[in-house]
Design an enzyme around this catalytic site. Structure first.
Site, mmCIF file in Angstrom:
data_model
loop_
_atom_site.group_PDB
_atom_site.id
_atom_site.type_symbol
_atom_site.label_atom_id
_atom_site.label_comp_id
_atom_site.label_asym_id
_atom_site.label_seq_id
_atom_site.Cartn_x
_atom_site.Cartn_y
_atom_site.Cartn_z
ATOM 1 N N ASP A 377 0.838 -1.195 0.000
ATOM 2 C CA ASP A 377 0.000 0.000 0.000
ATOM 3 C C ASP A 377 0.877 1.250 0.000
ATOM 4 O O ASP A 377 2.065 1.207 0.338
ATOM 5 C CB ASP A 377 -0.919 0.009 1.228
ATOM 6 N N TYR A 520 -3.479 -10.427 3.858
ATOM 7 C CA TYR A 520 -3.787 -9.047 4.232
ATOM 8 C C TYR A 520 -3.357 -8.832 5.687
ATOM 9 O O TYR A 520 -4.026 -9.278 6.622
ATOM 10 C CB TYR A 520 -5.280 -8.774 4.075
#
Length: 559
Positions: A377, A520
């Protein structure tokens, strides 16, 4: 003089033909003449009457080699020396220069025959070095060398650094139909004759191979390099506005169409019919349908003459140059690739641009593409050994040396903003792409996460967390990415975890963990409202939030 005298013996005393032959080469011509003498003159003249050019006649008779590269004068001389003088109608077939103002000249000589050879009804001018350019103007080159010279000029305009080249030729399917038509005609007419029985038409050079033979030697001389499996490619794409009805019928039948209007064009340099790539179908199937259609025809030879040569599109390019290495991202406001939302840039920059923009100018390429083994990210740093990546330079005109690569790496690592860095930068073959994707599916990743929990950290929490080995976690697609990802349920593995205490803090700690690719991490910490189970929150029995995340290692053997 001795060379001409030797050639004169081959030509039966014809000094003009002997001069032309001596220019070509005594040994080559002797072989050709001996081969031609094995064929009856009426068969050769029959092909001439069909509008077949001299080079195609040589192909159909099974003659191969550098003779294709010789000029029209030499070829005419050879035929005259072997078969005697041609009739006016045969000379007209070879050369329409003898026709002026609708009247035939009485006895055109070999010099006149050199000027304008009539368009070949078989190769449609390809082996005569005739073509229509992008302005629909007909261009005619006198020889393979002249044709090669025009190509080399275009190559030089592109500014490519060349250490070798690969010549690629694409021809329209209508030429295959023409070839099958002539071969079938010859088979029907001459299969009972002994000379035909000794030859196999399947052993002939194709138009494509003959053109390559014509061009390669001249291109090697003009470019001062060899033809090989080079990354630099010279591509000649011929198309014909008058598409093959037989090939069109074949495509329609394969597609289950009833009636379509035929359109011939190009799509990625592949001949298409009605927008359908002919190259999608096996060439032997196309050949079979052509031969089957021709066998039902009553007419012999080539009944329809094409008035204009094929259109030629020239293109030179280099296959992709791949730079491989590992990148590091030191900022929490840099995306991996360029990120624009509603015309507004997200973040300060991107890894893609910071690396690619420093490689592209050195290679003098058209553009670049950035590929990486996974992504982090925008607010996640990439530290440790770095993440494997590839930069694909398209049509690079300069081949960078080791010193160039070293300078690129130093320049990126010394950027003022210090947003990114690279390690182990090197030029790789296309196998780097395969290695990266093979390793991506099996890789493990290590992280360091700054975590806050809603209660003070206990001593037993350290043991509890580190006791989990090869723990399976079920994760539904996170809420934060549901708008762009399919709602799936995935099972991932947490290989190991450990807690590092932060001095002076009872509710903050560093979580170090190694996981399967695709896990994740943020959701594994806070649980994502129960969509990830188990999570750090459920293991410790309290609320857990992740404040910062760093990737510390991407375990892959490549790069």
């Amino acid at each position: 003089m001795a060379e001409i005298d030797n050639a004169s013996q081959i030509c039966g005393g014809d000094r003009q033909a002997a001069q032309a032959i001596s220019d070509v080469g005594d040994g080559d011509v002797r072989d050709v003449c001996e081969t031609l003498r094995g064929f009856p003159s009426h068969a050769v003249k029959d092909l001439l009457s069909l509008g077949v050019c001299l080079r195609c006649i040589l192909r159909l008779l099974g003659i191969r080699g550098e003779l294709y590269d010789n000029c029209t004068l030499s070829l005419s001389s050879i035929l005259s020396s072997v078969f005697g003088d041609l009739t006016d109608s045969e000379k007209h077939t070879i050369n329409d220069a003898s026709v002026e103002n609708g009247k035939c000249s009485e006895s055109p000589n070999l010099k006149e025959l050199e000027v304008n050879e009539a368009l070949c009804s078989l190769c449609l001018g390809i082996l005569q070095f005739s073509y229509c350019d992008d302005k629909a103007s007909v261009v005619r080159k006198d020889s393979a060398y002249d044709f090669a010279s025009s190509i080399v000029e275009l190559v030089k305009q592109e500014g490519h650094q060349i250490d070798g080249f690969s010549l690629e030729v694409s021809i329209p399917p209508v030429i295959q139909e023409n070839e099958q038509s002539v071969c079938l005609y010859m088979k029907k007419k001459y299969e009972s004759e002994s000379w035909f029985q000794r030859k196999s038409l399947s052993e002939r050079d194709s138009v494509k191979d003959a053109l390559k033979t014509c061009m390669t030697k001249s291109l090697e001389k003009l470019l001062d390099c060899n033809s090989n499996m080079s990354t630099f490619r010279i591509r000649l794409t011929y198309t014909q506005a008058e598409s093959s009805k037989m090939v069109q019928t074949f495509v329609e039948r394969k597609q289950g169409c009833k009636r379509r209007k035929a359109v011939t064009g190009t799509d990625n340099d592949l001949e298409t019919v009605d927008g359908i790539k002919v190259a999608n179908f096996p060439s032997d199937e196309i050949a079979a349908v052509i031969e089957s259609s021709l066998e039902t025809c009553q007419d012999s030879g080539l009944s329809d003459r094409v008035s204009e040569p094929c259109q030629l599109v020239f293109h030179c390019c280099r296959t992709h140059i791949y730079f491989g290495g590992r990148y590091l991202k030191y900022s929490r406001n840099v995306s991996q690739t360029r990120w624009i939302i509603d015309d507004e840039r997200m973040g300060d920059a991107s890894v893609e641009e910071l690396i690619g923009s420093n490689i592209l100018p050195v290679c003098r390429g058209d553009s670049y593409k950035f590929h990486a083994a996974g992504r982090e990210d925008i607010d996640v740093r990439m530290l440790g050994s770095g993440r494997p990546f590839l930069v694909e330079i398209q049509n690079g005109r300069h081949l960078p040396c080791d010193e160039d690569v070293k300078n690129i790496e130093e320049k990126i690592n010394n950027l003022e903003n210090k947003l990114v860095g690279v390690r182990n930068l090197k030029i790789m073959g296309s196998q780097g792409w395969t290695l990266m994707h093979e390793g991506e599916a099996e890789k493990q990743k290590q992280y360091a996460a700054l975590v806050w929990i809603s209660r003070p950290l206990k001593d037993e929490d350290f043991q509890s967390i580190s006791s989990y080995k090869e723990m399976r976690v079920v994760q539904k697609t996170p809420i934060r990415v549901l708008h762009r990802r399919s709602p799936l349920e995935r099972e991932k593995i947490i290989h190991w975890m450990k807690i590092e205490k932060i001095v002076g803090s009872s509710q903050y700690f560093l979580l170090h963990l190694c996981t399967q690719a695709g896990t994740y991490i943020k959701e594994f910490v806070h649980g994502d409202l129960g969509r990830t189970y188990p999570s750090i929150g459920t293991i410790l029995g309290c609320r857990a939030e992740i404040l910062q995340l760093d990737v510390t290692d991407v375990k892959m053997d490549c790069f």
